[in-house]
Design a protein around this motif. Structure first.
Motif, PDB file in Angstrom:
ATOM      1  N   ASP A  65     -26.529 -61.535   3.476  1.00 38.50           N
ATOM      2  CA  ASP A  65     -25.813 -62.307   2.720  1.00 38.50           C
ATOM      3  C   ASP A  65     -25.906 -63.752   3.016  1.00 38.50           C
ATOM      4  O   ASP A  65     -26.868 -64.407   3.930  1.00 38.50           O
ATOM      5  CB  ASP A  65     -24.305 -61.916   2.832  1.00 38.50           C
ATOM      6  N   ALA A  66     -25.140 -64.731   2.313  1.00 37.40           N
ATOM      7  CA  ALA A  66     -25.423 -66.078   2.521  1.00 37.40           C
ATOM      8  C   ALA A  66     -25.032 -66.750   4.014  1.00 37.40           C
ATOM      9  O   ALA A  66     -25.857 -67.824   4.465  1.00 37.40           O
ATOM     10  CB  ALA A  66     -24.741 -66.825   1.499  1.00 37.40           C
ATOM     11  N   ALA A  67     -24.088 -65.813   4.570  1.00 39.08           N
ATOM     12  CA  ALA A  67     -23.898 -66.178   5.980  1.00 39.08           C
ATOM     13  C   ALA A  67     -24.881 -65.654   7.104  1.00 39.08           C
ATOM     14  O   ALA A  67     -24.946 -65.934   8.244  1.00 39.08           O
ATOM     15  CB  ALA A  67     -22.549 -65.736   6.227  1.00 39.08           C
ATOM     16  N   GLY A  68     -25.915 -65.044   6.565  1.00 38.13           N
ATOM     17  CA  GLY A  68     -26.902 -64.432   7.468  1.00 38.13           C
ATOM     18  C   GLY A  68     -26.582 -63.264   8.026  1.00 38.13           C
ATOM     19  O   GLY A  68     -27.298 -62.760   8.855  1.00 38.13           O
ATOM     20  N   ASP A  69     -25.438 -62.435   7.754  1.00 42.42           N
ATOM     21  CA  ASP A  69     -24.970 -61.133   7.946  1.00 42.42           C
ATOM     22  C   ASP A  69     -25.930 -60.103   7.166  1.00 42.42           C
ATOM     23  O   ASP A  69     -26.182 -60.294   5.979  1.00 42.42           O
ATOM     24  CB  ASP A  69     -23.500 -60.920   7.770  1.00 42.42           C
ATOM     25  N   ILE A  70     -26.384 -59.101   7.761  1.00 39.32           N
ATOM     26  CA  ILE A  70     -27.123 -58.038   7.476  1.00 39.32           C
ATOM     27  C   ILE A  70     -26.372 -57.123   6.878  1.00 39.32           C
ATOM     28  O   ILE A  70     -25.446 -56.360   7.835  1.00 39.32           O
ATOM     29  CB  ILE A  70     -28.309 -57.555   8.188  1.00 39.32           C
ATOM     30  N   HIS A  71     -26.461 -56.384   5.906  1.00 37.33           N
ATOM     31  CA  HIS A  71     -25.633 -55.013   5.327  1.00 37.33           C
ATOM     32  C   HIS A  71     -26.618 -54.150   5.087  1.00 37.33           C
ATOM     33  O   HIS A  71     -27.904 -54.252   4.716  1.00 37.33           O
ATOM     34  CB  HIS A  71     -25.062 -55.579   3.790  1.00 37.33           C
ATOM     35  N   ARG A  72     -26.235 -52.961   5.435  1.00 37.92           N
ATOM     36  CA  ARG A  72     -27.282 -51.687   5.354  1.00 37.92           C
ATOM     37  C   ARG A  72     -26.218 -50.583   4.433  1.00 37.92           C
ATOM     38  O   ARG A  72     -25.125 -50.376   4.899  1.00 37.92           O
ATOM     39  CB  ARG A  72     -27.677 -51.357   6.666  1.00 37.92           C
ATOM     40  N   HIS A  73     -27.098 -49.813   3.791  1.00 32.84           N
ATOM     41  CA  HIS A  73     -26.526 -48.783   3.151  1.00 32.84           C
ATOM     42  C   HIS A  73     -27.565 -47.610   3.192  1.00 32.84           C
ATOM     43  O   HIS A  73     -28.602 -47.511   2.746  1.00 32.84           O
ATOM     44  CB  HIS A  73     -26.218 -49.104   1.637  1.00 32.84           C
ATOM     45  N   ASP A  74     -27.152 -46.516   3.854  1.00 30.97           N
ATOM     46  CA  ASP A  74     -27.858 -45.164   4.172  1.00 30.97           C
ATOM     47  C   ASP A  74     -28.313 -44.442   3.051  1.00 30.97           C
ATOM     48  O   ASP A  74     -27.411 -44.041   2.115  1.00 30.97           O
ATOM     49  CB  ASP A  74     -27.157 -44.653   5.357  1.00 30.97           C
ATOM     50  N   LEU A  75     -29.408 -44.328   2.730  1.00 29.13           N
ATOM     51  CA  LEU A  75     -29.938 -43.500   1.689  1.00 29.13           C
ATOM     52  C   LEU A  75     -30.369 -42.142   1.906  1.00 29.13           C
ATOM     53  O   LEU A  75     -30.675 -41.321   1.348  1.00 29.13           O
ATOM     54  CB  LEU A  75     -31.245 -44.046   0.814  1.00 29.13           C
ATOM     55  N   GLN A  76     -29.978 -41.821   3.150  1.00 31.64           N
ATOM     56  CA  GLN A  76     -30.259 -40.395   3.744  1.00 31.64           C
ATOM     57  C   GLN A  76     -31.500 -39.752   3.334  1.00 31.64           C
ATOM     58  O   GLN A  76     -31.585 -38.430   3.178  1.00 31.64           O
ATOM     59  CB  GLN A  76     -28.833 -39.733   3.513  1.00 31.64           C
ATOM     60  N   ASP A  77     -32.550 -40.378   3.735  1.00 36.85           N
ATOM     61  CA  ASP A  77     -33.725 -39.708   3.436  1.00 36.85           C
ATOM     62  C   ASP A  77     -34.016 -39.232   2.039  1.00 36.85           C
ATOM     63  O   ASP A  77     -34.508 -38.306   1.714  1.00 36.85           O
ATOM     64  CB  ASP A  77     -34.144 -38.747   4.325  1.00 36.85           C
ATOM     65  N   MET A  78     -33.220 -39.817   1.234  1.00 39.98           N
ATOM     66  CA  MET A  78     -33.569 -39.513  -0.590  1.00 39.98           C
ATOM     67  C   MET A  78     -34.991 -39.457  -0.812  1.00 39.98           C
ATOM     68  O   MET A  78     -35.775 -40.222  -0.407  1.00 39.98           O
ATOM     69  CB  MET A  78     -32.720 -40.555  -1.217  1.00 39.98           C
ATOM     70  N   ALA A  79     -35.441 -38.249  -1.287  1.00 37.89           N
ATOM     71  CA  ALA A  79     -36.483 -37.804  -1.639  1.00 37.89           C
ATOM     72  C   ALA A  79     -36.577 -37.303  -3.280  1.00 37.89           C
ATOM     73  O   ALA A  79     -35.603 -36.771  -3.712  1.00 37.89           O
ATOM     74  CB  ALA A  79     -37.077 -36.743  -1.086  1.00 37.89           C
ATOM     75  N   PHE A  80     -37.659 -37.828  -4.009  1.00 29.88           N
ATOM     76  CA  PHE A  80     -37.570 -37.655  -5.430  1.00 29.88           C
ATOM     77  C   PHE A  80     -39.244 -37.914  -5.967  1.00 29.88           C
ATOM     78  O   PHE A  80     -39.809 -38.413  -5.224  1.00 29.88           O
ATOM     79  CB  PHE A  80     -36.762 -38.227  -6.195  1.00 29.88           C
ATOM     80  N   ASN A  81     -39.637 -37.349  -7.131  1.00 32.73           N
ATOM     81  CA  ASN A  81     -40.815 -37.782  -7.631  1.00 32.73           C
ATOM     82  C   ASN A  81     -40.697 -38.748  -8.560  1.00 32.73           C
ATOM     83  O   ASN A  81     -39.977 -38.871  -9.612  1.00 32.73           O
ATOM     84  CB  ASN A  81     -41.262 -36.509  -8.298  1.00 32.73           C
ATOM     85  N   LEU A  82     -41.492 -39.738  -8.147  1.00 38.20           N
ATOM     86  CA  LEU A  82     -41.307 -41.108  -9.093  1.00 38.20           C
ATOM     87  C   LEU A  82     -41.866 -40.901 -10.404  1.00 38.20           C
ATOM     88  O   LEU A  82     -41.275 -41.677 -11.447  1.00 38.20           O
ATOM     89  CB  LEU A  82     -41.994 -42.285  -8.405  1.00 38.20           C
ATOM     90  N   LEU A  83     -42.810 -39.942 -10.688  1.00 36.73           N
ATOM     91  CA  LEU A  83     -43.278 -39.677 -11.973  1.00 36.73           C
ATOM     92  C   LEU A  83     -42.249 -39.119 -12.854  1.00 36.73           C
ATOM     93  O   LEU A  83     -42.429 -38.954 -14.268  1.00 36.73           O
ATOM     94  CB  LEU A  83     -44.545 -38.822 -11.879  1.00 36.73           C
ATOM     95  N   ASP A  84     -41.004 -38.633 -12.616  1.00 39.74           N
ATOM     96  CA  ASP A  84     -40.099 -37.973 -13.226  1.00 39.74           C
ATOM     97  C   ASP A  84     -39.315 -39.082 -13.828  1.00 39.74           C
ATOM     98  O   ASP A  84     -38.435 -38.706 -14.793  1.00 39.74           O
ATOM     99  CB  ASP A  84     -39.110 -37.043 -12.389  1.00 39.74           C
ATOM    100  N   PHE A  85     -39.412 -40.156 -13.610  1.00 36.35           N
ATOM    101  CA  PHE A  85     -38.618 -41.423 -14.138  1.00 36.35           C
ATOM    102  C   PHE A  85     -39.668 -42.310 -14.624  1.00 36.35           C
ATOM    103  O   PHE A  85     -39.843 -43.630 -13.905  1.00 36.35           O
ATOM    104  CB  PHE A  85     -37.589 -41.898 -13.063  1.00 36.35           C
TER     105      PHE A  85
END
Length: 336
Positions: A65-85
């Protein structure tokens, strides 16, 4: 005795009043609820010939963010085939998370580098191969979260320009990726004149791949391109006077023989479309237009991509005389 009783009563009154005063002065302030905005992130791609599966494994969304704080959101090793989209279809990776309002930069999604067994991978006619993504990250453009509003962004990956195979290891670079606010983007649906297809194959019959096959491709250029002689191929270092494409998409043929193509999640603006049947000789890294066999066959003219009132407006473009309204069917991805 009368004086003593009076003083005792007055003392009791003062004592009770003091206790009441202390009780009234203790006030609990209401808990302050800071305003929040919502953020969503999806991913889509433009496919390439010869690849049947692009397995993605996502780690986390990271942003500063603008204050230099890092934000993280866990995607929990989300797996998918990119060619499906593909095209206007997309895969929702982050769904309406709360974020403090403000500007965010240095945003990216981490990926698990593949070795062919674990992590990201690509399947082609020769088996399964590890996929390495530059820095192990998929970059997200800077964005602003507004209080009580929902920001939806889609990341687009152009596999033809970004995916390469080096000694059995696939690499995906950042030059072929972009992300866009869904309220400021549109989709392109193209109809292709069958005479263009026939003429290109006849003119360049000596450049057909093994089995006499051609790779028919649509090339999208920024509005600075006004002439076919400015249209570069997919090489990463275009020669002087040439401008590289913004996006590239293979042309498809439906069951009735109609040729069409689609490009999704394009930032609203002005572009120009080029066509060639020589996509199979267009290397995504090296220059094939001045020192190789690649030729841009047709300039299909300018086009304006509009977002519409809510984003995601579809624009139909005819290459030549088109094909009578057959531009394929694609589902819609994440809305704005």
């Amino acid at each position: 005795m009368t004086i003593c009783k009076t003083m005792l009563v007055l003392s009791s009154i003062f004592w009770l009043g003091a206790c009441g005063s202390d009780s009234d002065s203790t006030v609990t302030a209401p808990e302050q609820v800071l305003p929040q905005g919502q953020f969503s992130l999806a991913i889509s791609d433009s496919p390439m010939a010869g690849v049947t599966h692009v397995g993605m494994v996502m780690g986390e969304l990271v942003m500063t963010d603008a204050a230099g704080d890092i934000h993280r959101h866990d995607l929990q090793d989300m797996a998918f085939n990119l060619l499906d989209f593909q095209g206007m279809d997309s895969h929702l990776m982050v769904d309406s998370i709360d974020l403090p309002p403000g500007q965010y930069h240095d945003a990216y999604v981490t990926t698990q580098q593949g070795d062919g067994n674990d992590g990201c991978y690509v399947e082609d006619g020769q088996g399964r191969h590890g996929l390495h993504i530059t820095n192990g990250q998929l970059p997200v453009s800077d964005f602003e979260v507004v209080a009580d509003q929902h920001l939806a962004i889609t990341m687009e990956i152009d596999l033809y320009r970004g995916l390469s195979n080096e000694q059995g290891q696939y690499l995906l670079n950042h030059e072929a990726m972009w992300s866009v606010d869904n309220s400021h983007m549109g989709h392109l649906l193209g109809e292709v004149d069958p005479q263009w297809i026939a003429d290109c194959e006849t003119t360049h019959s000596d450049l057909a791949s093994a089995g006499g096959q051609f790779s028919h491709m649509a090339y999208l250029y920024p509005e600075e391109v006004t002439d076919i002689n400015q249209m570069a191929d997919m090489g990463t270092n275009p020669p002087a006077g040439f401008i590289p494409p913004t996006a590239v998409s293979p042309m498809m043929q439906d069951t009735d023989g109609n040729w069409h193509f689609a490009m999704g999640y394009l930032p609203a603006g002005n572009y120009r479309v080029g066509y060639s049947c020589l996509g199979h000789v267009d290397d995504p890294i090296t220059d094939e237009i001045t020192s190789g066999p690649f030729v841009m066959f047709k300039d299909s003219g300018s086009i304006t991509i509009e977002a519409g009132t809510q984003g995601g407006q579809q624009t139909v473009h005819e290459c030549g005389n088109g094909n009578g309204g057959h531009h394929g069917g694609m589902g819609m991805g994440l809305g704005g």
